[in-house]
Design a protein around this motif. Structure first.
Motif, short mmCIF file in Angstrom:
data_model
loop_
_atom_site.label_atom_id
_atom_site.label_comp_id
_atom_site.label_asym_id
_atom_site.label_seq_id
_atom_site.Cartn_x
_atom_site.Cartn_y
_atom_site.Cartn_z
N HIS A 1 16.90 63.76 -31.66
CA HIS A 1 16.25 65.07 -31.68
C HIS A 1 16.22 65.75 -30.30
CE1 HIS A 1 14.79 64.00 -35.68
NE2 HIS A 1 14.30 62.88 -35.16
N ARG A 2 16.57 65.04 -29.25
CA ARG A 2 16.35 65.57 -27.90
C ARG A 2 17.19 66.82 -27.63
NH1 ARG A 2 16.48 59.90 -24.38
NH2 ARG A 2 14.70 58.91 -25.44
N THR A 3 16.58 67.76 -26.96
CA THR A 3 17.27 68.98 -26.53
C THR A 3 18.19 68.65 -25.36
OG1 THR A 3 15.35 70.29 -27.21
CG2 THR A 3 16.94 71.35 -25.72
N ASP A 4 19.46 69.06 -25.45
CA ASP A 4 20.39 68.72 -24.36
C ASP A 4 20.22 69.69 -23.20
OD1 ASP A 4 22.13 71.02 -24.64
OD2 ASP A 4 23.08 70.03 -26.34
N ALA B 1 18.66 74.67 -20.43
CA ALA B 1 18.86 75.63 -19.34
C ALA B 1 18.95 77.05 -19.87
CB ALA B 1 20.12 75.26 -18.55
N ALA B 2 19.67 77.22 -20.98
CA ALA B 2 19.83 78.56 -21.56
C ALA B 2 18.49 79.08 -22.08
CB ALA B 2 20.87 78.53 -22.68
N ILE C 1 10.97 78.94 -25.29
CA ILE C 1 10.47 77.70 -24.69
C ILE C 1 10.25 76.62 -25.75
CG2 ILE C 1 8.41 76.70 -23.59
CD1 ILE C 1 10.39 77.94 -21.64
N GLU C 2 9.93 77.03 -26.94
CA GLU C 2 9.73 76.06 -28.02
C GLU C 2 10.98 75.24 -28.28
OE1 GLU C 2 7.99 77.52 -31.62
OE2 GLU C 2 6.48 78.71 -30.56
N ARG C 3 12.14 75.74 -27.87
CA ARG C 3 13.39 75.00 -28.09
C ARG C 3 13.45 73.70 -27.28
NH1 ARG C 3 17.32 78.40 -30.45
NH2 ARG C 3 16.74 80.62 -30.47
N LEU C 4 12.60 73.57 -26.26
CA LEU C 4 12.62 72.36 -25.43
C LEU C 4 12.08 71.15 -26.18
CD1 LEU C 4 11.39 73.70 -21.96
CD2 LEU C 4 13.71 73.60 -22.89
N GLY C 5 11.19 71.36 -27.13
CA GLY C 5 10.57 70.26 -27.84
C GLY C 5 11.14 70.11 -29.23
N ARG D 1 15.66 65.95 -15.34
CA ARG D 1 17.04 66.41 -15.10
C ARG D 1 17.59 67.17 -16.30
NH1 ARG D 1 17.34 61.14 -13.06
NH2 ARG D 1 18.36 60.42 -14.98
N ARG D 2 17.35 66.62 -17.49
CA ARG D 2 17.97 67.18 -18.69
C ARG D 2 17.34 68.53 -19.07
NH1 ARG D 2 15.95 66.05 -23.54
NH2 ARG D 2 15.11 64.07 -22.76
N LEU D 3 16.03 68.64 -19.03
CA LEU D 3 15.38 69.87 -19.49
C LEU D 3 15.25 70.93 -18.40
CD1 LEU D 3 12.51 68.59 -21.82
CD2 LEU D 3 14.82 69.32 -22.43
#
Length: 743
Positions: A58-61, A66-67, A88-92, A378-380
């Motif tokens: 499920h992790r956001t790449d 970044a986008a 911002i909700e796309r991060l979780g 690093r990833r988020l």
């Protein structure tokens, strides 16, 4: 030293919130206290759903993250806050895992005459023992640290037979039953989505990705006494590691523990139990007199220390939302770690009230999070250092959870936790050099992450983005209810305090030229500290004049610079905190009452602390429903039950009696009327001084100080009101002071 209080109840528990808790830092049990059918609701601190990679799909790449952040910031700067928040909700995209119950173990004495239903049961907080005083004789239960088993001993008359029962909400993979034995192998769920996700997600039971627990029960009857022992072992391999230990090894371990304990007998088990108390449990005590409320308050202090010590062991998961005790497969908020306040509050009393096992457990847990959180940073965020958001678990979950940013996307949890570890270190008695040597690398990484979130705001200052004020909301000029902000009050004070601690450690170690240290020094001048709005209150959001969606919100995150923060606070800021607290009001959840009490204590307002303590001590259950207060077994109500109130009250009461964050030892700074008469033994002042004192009518009657380490030696200022004396501590024996100089 006054005796430790005890909890006493008449008759057996009729429900879980009437049962009384036992724990050895790993194995927990709620003792129901029925002399005819003894029942124990079992827990084991390492038994959680899922594992380190449950959320991996499920992790956001990093590209999507970044986008999303770039789009969100652009929208926010253009005034489209709600649209920015949706980005911002796309991060979780996932959730942290759940703490689980083991099951209910009962032993029924068939053929025995039933005792009267009014038999008194007692939880002895000094010895961590549960005793039922029945007509047939005393029944004794405890969770042994020495032997790693739950022990239950009871009279067993001639002709009676003990029958075992065990039930669990987990999958039972194996059950072996003997005349005096029971061995059960349980399988945990492989994924338990938190309650807010259950509309779309189901509990998963994948056998290949789940923890196992072996429960081994053995019993015998000797000279009319029944002895039952219960061991629980799991496939746990360590913090952040997959729970894939060999299953037969786990069964063998539980079996060996139970059989070895049974062979020792009741008397030897009790002796070994009493010789192996929880570290520090016997070193601190509080006695209060003058009213039933005062005595109950002293009991809550002892109970909070007992609960924290019973739920903590270095190397294992620290005390969670329910400490060690949970009855439900799907507990409220998964009984996991809420990092925006509750995990920290659980440990506020570990330093000042000396619960060293809890401090060590938190430190090792954070050490694991640093590794997991570095990948998330690093990833988020494309950031250095490490982060953790609102929720976590023993597997190292550090991403935002899926959902609305007010309770998901708050990336400052790493700084919050490092601040707590700094505070705990300050009570340790170690030298400033030793503490700096230990803390500098961790502070450097936490501050490095915070610096990476900074950007120039419209007013020319540096502000964090994305930013929220945990769980709170505001209204836009269009009436939209949102949480997204930049440079919220909590972010600013956290970054300031962590950076200041980093600079102090760097100066101690001669590391001022470190690039992160230099960046932090430069940034501090451009990151505003706490700000005061036009209405005289502390600003919570990025600018003044924003409408609050819930003016009496339970969180007071933006006031944390006063407590638990330790930096200097100017009088005008103290006045702004008071106005903010008055606007929030007293009525709140259990843990929020505690935080407000700590804040009023820092303001030297014992009268306002008194009002909050009265709310804290009231019954949680009323005819109209539940509210904050205490359940029948004195568990604290959010509601529902959350242990942070029980553990946080220890810190709040300590703050009324002793403050040492201003560079001096201040005695009785915020004494509420219900605490006017009492004594305390072993309370800790920075930098590691044990304080014994007594008072009557609010006046100090005796005082002794004892350094607990090399770092506490030297001369210290001691204050009581406007009177100040200097005290030299050159050895490790107690130094008694003439209190007349402080009157």
């Amino acid at each position: 030293m006054p005796p430790s209080p005890a909890l006493r109840r008449g008759g057996p528990a009729q429900r879980w919130l009437e049962a009384l808790p036992l724990g050895n830092g790993r194995l927990g049990a709620m003792a129901w206290g029925d002399p005819h059918r003894a029942m124990f609701s079992l827990n084991e601190s390492t038994l959680w759903s899922g594992g380190p990679e449950t959320d991996l799909p499920h992790r956001t790449d990093r590209h999507e993250a970044a986008a999303a952040i770039a789009r969100s910031r652009s929208l926010f700067e253009n005034g489209s806050v709600l649209e920015a928040q949706r980005e911002i909700e796309r991060l979780g995209a996932a959730w942290s895992q759940a703490y689980l119950p083991v099951g209910d173990l009962s032993v029924l004495l068939e053929g025995a005459t039933e005792d009267a239903p009014t038999a008194e049961r007692t939880l002895d907080l000094a010895h961590a023992e549960h005793v039922v005083h029945a007509e047939s004789g005393e029944q004794l239960s405890f969770a042994s640290r020495a032997d790693e088993v739950l022990v239950h001993a009871a009279p067993c008359p001639v002709g009676a037979r003990a029958a075992l029962e065990f039930t669990s909400p987990l999958v039972e993979e194996r059950r072996d039953v003997g005349p005096d034995s029971l061995t059960v192998l349980l399988r945990a769920p492989s994924d338990v989505p938190a309650g807010q996700f259950r509309r779309d997600e189901e509990v998963a039971w994948d056998a290949g990705a789940a923890s196992r627990a072996a429960v081994a029960v053995r019993m015998s009857v000797t000279e009319g006494r029944l002895l039952l022992v219960c061991a629980v072992a799991t496939t746990w391999q360590g913090l952040g590691r997959a729970p894939d230990r060999d299953i037969q090894e786990v069964i063998d371990e539980a079996t060996a523990q139970a059989e070895a304990a049974l062979a020792r007998g009741e008397e030897e088990l009790r002796r070994r139990h009493r010789e192996s108390p929880a570290p520090g449990l016997e070193e601190v005590s509080l006695a209060l007199s003058g009213s039933e409320e005062a005595e109950l308050l002293a009991t809550t202090f002892a109970y909070g220390r007992y609960l924290l010590a019973s739920a903590s062991r270095p190397g294992l998961p620290p005390a969670n939302l329910q400490g060690l005790w949970n009855a439900r497969l799907e507990a409220p908020w998964s009984s996991n770690y809420t990092v925006n306040i509750n995990l920290e509050m659980n440990h506020w009393g570990a330093g000042v009230a000396h619960v060293p096992a809890a401090a060590a457990a938190l430190e090792q847990y954070v050490q694991m999070l640093r590794t997991a959180g570095a990948e998330t940073a690093r990833r988020l965020y494309g950031a250095d250092g490490w982060t953790v958001h609102h929720n976590s678990d023993p597997w190292g979950y550090t991403d935002p959870v899926r959902g609305e940013p007010s309770w998901s996307t708050w990336p400052m949890g790493g700084l919050w936790l490092e601040r707590e570890l700094d505070s705990l270190a300050s009570f340790s008695g170690r030298s400033a050099e030793e503490i700096a040597q230990q803390r500098f690398p961790a502070l450097r990484e936490a501050v490095a992450f915070g610096l990476c979130l900074l950007h120039e705001s419209a007013d020319g200052h540096l502000a964090t983005f994305p930013s929220t004020s945990p769980e709170n909301l505001w209204r836009t000029s269009q009436g939209e209810v949102v949480s997204l902000s930049e440079g919220t009050g909590m972010d600013r004070w956290l970054l300031h305090e962590a950076a200041q601690h980093l600079l102090e450690a760097a100066a101690t170690l001669g590391r001022q030229q470190d690039p992160v240290v230099q960046r932090a020094a430069s940034a501090l001048a451009l990151v505003p500290g706490p700000r005061i709005g036009a209405d005289g209150r502390v600003l919570e959001w990025h600018r003044d004049g924003l409408e609050e969606a819930e003016p009496e919100h339970r969180h007071v995150s933006h006031l944390g610079f006063l407590y638990p923060g330790e930096g200097p606070v100017e009088p005008e800021l103290e006045q702004a905190v008071a106005r903010s607290l008055e606007a929030r009001g007293d009525e709140a959840t259990g843990w929020s009452l505690v935080w407000k009490a700590c804040l009023w204590a820092r303001l030297h307002r014992g009268d306002r602390v008194q009002s909050l303590l009265e709310l804290f001590l009231r019954d949680a259950e009323t005819e109209e429903g539940e509210r904050s207060g205490l359940y029948p077994n004195l568990f604290s109500a959010h509601p529902p039950f959350q242990i942070d109130g029980n553990l946080g009250i220890v810190a709040a009461l300590a703050e009324c009696l002793l403050q040492s964050h201003r560079g001096e030892i201040e005695l009785l700074p915020a004494l509420p009327p219900m605490m006017a008469d009492g004594s305390v033994h072993g309370l800790r002042a920075r930098p590691g001084i044990a304080v014994d004192m007594a008072w009557s009518g609010g006046e100090l009657t005796s005082l002794a100080l004892r350094p607990t380490g090399e770092g506490a030696l030297g001369t210290h200022r001691v204050r009581r009101g406007d009177r100040v004396v200097s005290v030299g501590l050159s050895g490790f024996e107690p130094v008694e002071l003439d209190v007349a100089a402080l009157r």
